[in-house]
Design an enzyme around this catalytic site. Sequence first.
Site, PDB file in Angstrom:
ATOM      1  N   ALA A 249       0.801  -1.232   0.000  1.00 47.67           N
ATOM      2  CA  ALA A 249       0.000   0.000   0.000  1.00 47.67           C
ATOM      3  C   ALA A 249       0.829   1.274   0.000  1.00 47.67           C
ATOM      4  O   ALA A 249       0.264   2.370   0.094  1.00 47.67           O
ATOM      5  CB  ALA A 249      -0.997   0.031   1.150  1.00 47.67           C
ATOM      6  N   ALA A 250       2.146   1.179  -0.138  1.00 44.93           N
ATOM      7  CA  ALA A 250       2.956   2.402  -0.216  1.00 44.93           C
ATOM      8  C   ALA A 250       2.574   3.215  -1.448  1.00 44.93           C
ATOM      9  O   ALA A 250       2.392   4.435  -1.386  1.00 44.93           O
ATOM     10  CB  ALA A 250       4.436   2.047  -0.240  1.00 44.93           C
ATOM     11  N   GLY A 251       2.439   2.527  -2.581  1.00 46.12           N
ATOM     12  CA  GLY A 251       2.041   3.217  -3.806  1.00 46.12           C
ATOM     13  C   GLY A 251       0.625   3.748  -3.723  1.00 46.12           C
ATOM     14  O   GLY A 251       0.328   4.839  -4.226  1.00 46.12           O
ATOM     15  N   ASP A 252      -0.260   3.007  -3.087  1.00 45.20           N
ATOM     16  CA  ASP A 252      -1.641   3.472  -2.940  1.00 45.20           C
ATOM     17  C   ASP A 252      -1.713   4.704  -2.041  1.00 45.20           C
ATOM     18  O   ASP A 252      -2.485   5.635  -2.300  1.00 45.20           O
ATOM     19  CB  ASP A 252      -2.507   2.358  -2.356  1.00 45.20           C
ATOM     20  CG  ASP A 252      -2.596   1.150  -3.286  1.00 45.20           C
ATOM     21  OD1 ASP A 252      -2.504   1.348  -4.504  1.00 45.20           O
ATOM     22  OD2 ASP A 252      -2.750   0.029  -2.779  1.00 45.20           O
TER      23      ASP A 252
END
Length: 299
Positions: A249-252
């Site tokens: 979820a870093a990119g999200d």
Amino acid sequence: MKKIVVLGSTNTDMVVTGKKIPVPGETVSGGHFLMNPGGKGANQAVAVARLSAKKGACVFIAKVGDDLFGRDTAARLKRDGIAPRLVVDKKEPSGTALILVDARGQNVISVALGANGTLSPRDVAPFRKDIEGAAALVMQLETPLETVAWAAKVAHDACVAVILNPAPARKLPKSLYPLVDWITPNETEAELLTGVKVVDAASAAKAAGVLARRGVGHVVITMGSKGAYCGDCRRVYPCRKVKAVDCVAAGDTFNGAFAVALAEGKSCADAITFAQKASAISVTRPGAQSSVPYRREIR
């Protein structure tokens, strides 16, 4: 206040963290199990809700199964102040993801799309006014491309900014690019879309040029620990150095934060900086939505 509409997937993530990720045929024991809410669309919706200056800033359009996971999704979204627009599929189950995370925070993910894979333009049509009245429309690629393209056209025709995070990586129809105001691939996704292997600022610039020539308004390529390349600024913004425990979820988180900053009128440079701060916090925590920070933490 205009809201940000996120259209995309919602999953239940089943996560095992351990010392290493097993190779085919290998069994690795000693891990820890967690079950967390996830899905790229839902993750980005949570990021928008938590990182916005005011409550009630996000509308989330998705499809779930007629099951426990689907009902839990609706309740969780409301707890985060998100307005859910959920279509219930009577045949397909809610989406799930199996995630393995190693000691460095790197991960491998296998997703069963379930109801996410049946989200159609017909399903989304009742929420057309939400899209047309939005500050921005944020989408990913865990739902059918037909639906992504339909929603992008609706937003584009209404002069609503379209932000596309092309993940998971897949080829896009040529007709979609001119409808996209901001595209935010990572290095792998940029390479698949353009054929350019992104390893540094020069190669990122080349890939961004390919996307721009296809009609995309603006390009931001996220490059993990190397930072983020902005096609408008023609430079890489270095990321903050932190000890990563889980990159899920870093990119999200980056994309949700980026959408918030743009909707608030920030420049692309300030929006990237804001998004990088949020993403840096998220990788220091386990889980998907559980790792997404609140706005007060960015300050």
